[in-house]
Design a protein around this motif. Structure first.
Motif, short mmCIF file in Angstrom:
data_model
loop_
_atom_site.label_atom_id
_atom_site.label_comp_id
_atom_site.label_asym_id
_atom_site.label_seq_id
_atom_site.Cartn_x
_atom_site.Cartn_y
_atom_site.Cartn_z
N ARG A 284 -10.76 10.81 -0.86
CA ARG A 284 -9.54 10.16 -1.35
C ARG A 284 -8.49 11.20 -1.74
NH1 ARG A 284 -12.98 9.70 -5.88
NH2 ARG A 284 -12.02 10.04 -7.91
N ARG B 22 1.39 7.01 -6.49
CA ARG B 22 0.27 7.84 -6.91
C ARG B 22 0.43 9.29 -6.46
NH1 ARG B 22 -5.84 6.30 -7.76
NH2 ARG B 22 -6.75 8.39 -7.85
N ASP C 289 -15.97 9.94 -4.03
CA ASP C 289 -15.49 10.11 -2.66
C ASP C 289 -14.34 11.12 -2.62
OD1 ASP C 289 -14.63 9.92 -0.09
OD2 ASP C 289 -13.69 7.95 -0.37
N GLU D 175 2.83 14.06 4.63
CA GLU D 175 3.42 13.35 5.76
C GLU D 175 4.60 12.45 5.36
OE1 GLU D 175 -0.57 13.23 8.61
OE2 GLU D 175 0.11 11.39 7.64
N ASP E 239 -1.41 6.40 9.40
CA ASP E 239 -2.84 6.57 9.14
C ASP E 239 -3.14 6.71 7.65
OD1 ASP E 239 -3.44 6.33 11.76
OD2 ASP E 239 -3.87 8.47 12.11
N ALA E 240 -2.31 7.49 6.97
CA ALA E 240 -2.55 7.69 5.54
C ALA E 240 -2.39 6.38 4.79
CB ALA E 240 -1.60 8.75 4.98
N VAL E 241 -1.43 5.55 5.22
CA VAL E 241 -1.25 4.26 4.55
C VAL E 241 -2.43 3.34 4.83
CG1 VAL E 241 0.22 2.22 4.37
CG2 VAL E 241 1.26 4.48 4.65
N GLY F 129 -5.34 4.23 5.39
CA GLY F 129 -6.50 4.72 4.64
C GLY F 129 -6.35 4.61 3.14
N ALA F 130 -5.36 3.84 2.72
CA ALA F 130 -5.00 3.83 1.30
C ALA F 130 -6.09 3.29 0.40
CB ALA F 130 -3.73 3.01 1.10
N ASP F 131 -6.86 2.33 0.89
CA ASP F 131 -7.82 1.68 0.00
C ASP F 131 -8.77 2.70 -0.62
OD1 ASP F 131 -6.59 -0.61 0.61
OD2 ASP F 131 -8.18 -1.46 1.84
N ALA F 132 -9.13 3.72 0.16
CA ALA F 132 -10.06 4.73 -0.37
C ALA F 132 -9.44 5.43 -1.58
CB ALA F 132 -10.38 5.75 0.72
N VAL F 133 -8.12 5.59 -1.56
CA VAL F 133 -7.44 6.24 -2.68
C VAL F 133 -7.23 5.27 -3.83
CG1 VAL F 133 -5.34 7.44 -3.41
CG2 VAL F 133 -6.20 7.74 -1.08
N THR G 136 -6.86 12.19 1.54
CA THR G 136 -5.89 11.19 1.99
C THR G 136 -4.60 11.25 1.16
OG1 THR G 136 -7.66 9.73 2.74
CG2 THR G 136 -5.51 8.71 2.37
N LYS H 71 0.84 -1.21 0.00
CA LYS H 71 0.00 0.00 0.00
C LYS H 71 0.87 1.25 0.00
CE LYS H 71 -3.61 -1.60 3.13
NZ LYS H 71 -4.86 -2.07 2.54
N LEU I 114 0.79 4.12 -2.81
CA LEU I 114 0.45 5.50 -2.46
C LEU I 114 1.57 6.45 -2.83
CD1 LEU I 114 -1.29 5.38 1.02
CD2 LEU I 114 -2.19 6.43 -1.06
N ARG J 32 -2.64 14.23 2.20
CA ARG J 32 -2.08 13.94 3.51
C ARG J 32 -0.87 13.03 3.40
NH1 ARG J 32 -5.08 11.01 8.68
NH2 ARG J 32 -3.21 11.03 9.98
N PHE J 33 -1.01 11.98 2.59
CA PHE J 33 0.12 11.06 2.43
C PHE J 33 1.34 11.81 1.91
CE2 PHE J 33 2.90 8.30 0.05
CZ PHE J 33 3.09 7.25 0.93
#
Lengths: 593, 593
Positions: A554, A352, A551, A564, B582-584, B586-590, A557, A345, A349, A560-561
């Protein structure tokens, strides 16, 4: 698998992150109808998926062949090129007076990403033509424009840019190709050029070469270089093709990637000299080059973005299909797709988020270029030109660096399969590797950023941008959306680091230029990390207020990724700039011991 | 250009940074005569420069050919292999009882770097044999050892490790190859293995395959896997070769790099089953694998180091020769080698410093392995085994990551020439790209580091190491040498960041394992950045007190560069671990939107 243009992401980046909507609303785009943006991109995406993407592996595997001075491209390529010009894709941003569609560069920038993502070696050909068009349009005589511009804009003929010689790469001023004045006002050009992309091919009837050379009485260095238009076939008065000109492909390179794009050695003058026509004034060839540099560099940045997105799409699909191991807490008898693993993941991320940031930086550069050309208010034009000049080296270098990093992560996600050529993941990495090198190495971009973009007027261009970015951070903070996590804090740190590093460089440049130059590359990375983070945050803010985007969380997130995990490196990069110069200056003791 | 082993750097790293001298002084190496270290390495360097390096491009260009189940290696390779075994290089660390030289693994580790640097695709063959030797030595019956060990140690026969199947890569437990018990105590093995390095070749008379398979009544998963020795040719009682066994190469892969090393699909059982002999106990095959994992992973790390050094040497030579532009302040008429440019200096220093750090980490792993095998005091042995286990994933992943980064910088320094295959810079990048993947992906190394090396006993192994590294930092501080710049401060920050990140992971592992796993990769990088910096500093301290090492200050500058440019990233990496999960999560949403 094929490539699908991520239209929603692109529209969000273009309209909001890069500011096209605001620029249109401010009237800088005249009567441009924003409604057509999505329609054009949908069509471009379809053409890319159906025509270009399927030829990407074909081109890589077959490469090109040179025989008796003629280059044969890969199976299907000439046909695809004819479909390309028939569909009008070569003419998107071309001048309407010469048959172009006159659409914004920003729109063409998105298309450029799409072509690069679907088939970067194919897309490279029109990129070169685009530079040729720009040079001719800005500096050519009316006569030359009337003969050549329409066919270059339509794509019926392609263009090349010929600067490099064995001893003259980054140091263009060292070139030796020579030109002699002929009695009829034309010139005869002699010499050898290397690394000429699409210098010879079989996709069009004619090729229009733009060649840098020196006149006999020219001053040394860059002040003695002139630009010549040299057609492969001379053009008769009625527009038909005439005699073969004395410019030939004498060799092709065996390269790491971009196998389908011929990289030619071009020889001029074996038969009396190539007939050339002066573009602009004698000895002012470098000025012509500077005209087109912004757009050419931006386009290479967009290659980085496109390759990154292609690699991401392929890795994501693989990670959803490939089953190995299982999520924490699942039964040993179960087998899960590898996307369940947090480490996978993270890689996805990272891919992306980096791609999205580079995309918006690149699109924003295109919008600034557009406004610099299109706005009516001279102050607006000038500010936009300054912004475009500032963003260009970042768009080029940051995007192509991340293009390589993302393509490498794509290989990694494929595991052992990533190392096998038929998987296709490795091709993206191979193809991407040239992008940090050509059109000005990324080191040169970083030096350009520090010495020509940051330095003028006490850093004015940078302070203006930081001001705008700070406003975005304020908005993120004001949103009070817990899904942003520590985004605002990380971005604020990033901008503060950028400000301190900029000040340090400004102080050093006048008297300790080597100290400043030693920090150029980390400074550019710092700039991209702070800028990209703010841009993604601005897109997330926009998405939160939009209908029909699905959504929106996304995008939050994703921003944020990035903040961070990427922007968080800003302080370390700043310290590399401001505390790392002594070790670099002392390098000779290490390197030459 | 050829490759020259950097013997002085290697000796400093091995004897001081990695602690061989201290371990010898403590008596852990018995009566090992340290005087021979340099002599062996000089000889290895000569063999590499004269025999192996010249075949590196040959192998890349020619690759290998498969016809009728037979693999032909590149021109000159079989002869070079015979010279290799004749010179005794295969037997350096082999058991003396079976004809080996019984030299330290640490010495063989340096040699492994040398082979990888000169010709990584060649060196890969003995690496596999080494794993085979380890498995056989530790778990094989006396009968099997007597038949096979001597010839594997001499290199007269080579070995393979056969784990992977299409559905079983990282998830070894998913393998399906099956074994049936035969009446004579042997087994018949059926199935297909993929990605088998040197599974077939023409350099030796026989190949000894080590194959994982399942017995009919075996439990599911990794607890039902057995290890079998399957010779290509059966061996008669008198040691002569007998019948051809039922194991054949049915395909080879077309790979990004390592072109000269055959990667085979192996098919067993088309003619009644491959005759195999059990190694260790039934269903305990994975335990046998774990035995050899440390050394195999270390060796792959050394491939990363070797490739990095080769890329560095080539880039350095190019930067000293290639003239483009001129140093700041020089006349425009002058042309300087590109090494005068601070940005190029930075890239070269980055390459050299990263390589040196990875080298010492890897050598230190080898010394710890040696001591774990050789020391007489059980407590010393156990501590060394713990240290080796801790360092192994870092040696593997950090070294191979930097191998890729350094090889990519090598391409960049070459500019456009770097993209041309004949330059050779691109080959290093292509060859290096497999090293973060095979022998356990770097993601798996990071997870291993967090869950199996950090976690036990409340992080005891990590705290012990941090204690030792802190002592080095104290020494740097006490040296009061201004040439160290901010080295001590940066290293102290790095160790503090490592400590905080370790504590955070230890807290999360029991109940939020996914949060911990999300940070595994940045944690490993943080570990390497802090550890490598301290090790380079310890070498610089040692060099300052040594005679005959030339300008010791260069080691100080190198350590300083690493601390100020690499270790400085530690805090950002720590925050990625502790604030980025947390961002990782929550990755599925992205990713799946």
């Amino acid at each position: 698998m094929t490539y699908r243009a991520p239209i929603n992401d692109m529209l969000l980046a273009l309209n909001h992150g890069a500011g096209l909507n605001a620029a249109v609303a401010a009237g800088h785009y005249g009567n441009y109808d924003s409604e057509i943006t999505a329609a054009v991109l949908e069509e471009a995406g379809r053409f890319a998926s159906e025509v270009l993407a399927p030829l990407n592996r074909v081109g890589d595997s077959n490469g090109i062949k040179l025989k008796d001075g003629k280059v044969t491209t890969s199976p299907g390529w000439p046909d695809a090129y004819q479909r390309w010009i028939a569909a009008g894709w070569n003419a998107v941003s071309g001048a309407e007076a010469y048959g172009g569609q006159g659409l914004p560069l920003a729109l063409n920038a998105v298309c450029t990403e799409i072509w690069a993502a679907s088939n970067v070696a194919f897309g490279l050909c029109p990129l070169l033509t685009l530079s040729a068009i720009e040079a001719l349009d800005a500096h050519g005589s009316e006569e030359l424009k009337n003969i050549y511009l329409e066919k270059l804009i339509s794509g019926e003929w392609t263009g090349t840019m010929q600067l490099t010689e064995p001893q003259a790469g980054s140091d263009v001023g060292a070139l030796r190709a020579r030109a002699e004045r002929a009695d009829d006002g034309s010139y005869r050009v002699f010499g050898t050029k290397i690394f000429i992309t699409y210098g010879e091919h079989d996709m069009t009837d004619n090729i229009v070469h733009f060649v840098l050379a020196r006149l006999p009485d020219a001053p040394a260095g860059t002040k003695g270089i002139s630009l010549f238009l040299i057609p492969k076939f001379l053009v008769n008065a009625d527009g038909s093709l005439g005699a073969r000109n004395d410019i030939y492909c004498s060799g092709i390179e065996h390269k790491l990637g971009m196998h389908a794009a011929p990289t030619c050695t071009m020889t001029m003058g074996d038969n009396g000299g190539a007939i050339g026509y002066l573009i602009g004034e004698e000895n002012r060839g470098m000025q012509c080059m500077f005209t087109m540099m912004n757009q050419a560099r931006l386009c290479v940045g967009l290659e980085g973005v496109g390759l990154a997105d292609r690699a991401y799409q392929q890795a994501l699909a693989f990670a959803q299909e490939r089953k190995q191991g299982r999520a924490v807490g699942e039964k040993p008898s179960k087998s899960d797709p590898i996307i369940v693993h947090p480490d996978v993941k993270r890689m996805l991320l990272q891919m992306r988020a980096m791609t999205a940031a580079a995309r918006t930086i690149s699109y924003a550069t295109a919008v600034a270029l557009d406004v610099s050309f299109r706005a009516s208010d001279p102050a607006v034009k000038a500010a936009a030109a300054t912004r475009a000049a500032l963003l260009t080296p970042i768009a080029k270098a940051f995007s192509t660096d991340i293009g390589n990093e993302v393509a490498s992560l794509g290989v990694q996600i494929h595991g052992g399969m990533g190392f096998i050529e038929e998987t296709g993941a490795a091709q993206h990495l191979r193809d991407a590797r040239i992008t940090p090198i050509y059109e000005g190495t990324n080191g040169i971009q970083a030096i350009d950023l520090v010495t020509r973009k940051l330095a003028p007027n006490g850093g004015e261009a940078v302070w203006a941008l930081i001001g705008e970015l700070t406003a975005i951070v304020d908005e993120v903070e004001a949103s009070n959306d817990p899904a942003f996590g520590s985004t605002a804090a990380k971005l604020r740190e990033g901008l503060a680091a950028l400000e301190r590093a900029s000040n340090w460089l400004l102080q050093r440049l006048p008297n300790q230029p080597n100290d400043a130059l030693a920090g150029a590359t980390p400074y550019l990375r710092l700039f991209g990390s702070a800028l990209g983070g703010c841009m993604l945050a601005s897109e997330a803010l926009a998405a939160r207020t939009m209908e029909g985007i699905g959504d929106a969380q996304r995008y939050v997130t994703l921003a944020r990724f990035f903040a961070e995990n990427v922007t968080v490196q800003a302080t370390a990069l700043e310290r590399t700039v401001t505390e790392g110069a002594d070790a670099v200056t002392g390098a000779d003791a290490v390197l030459l011991a």
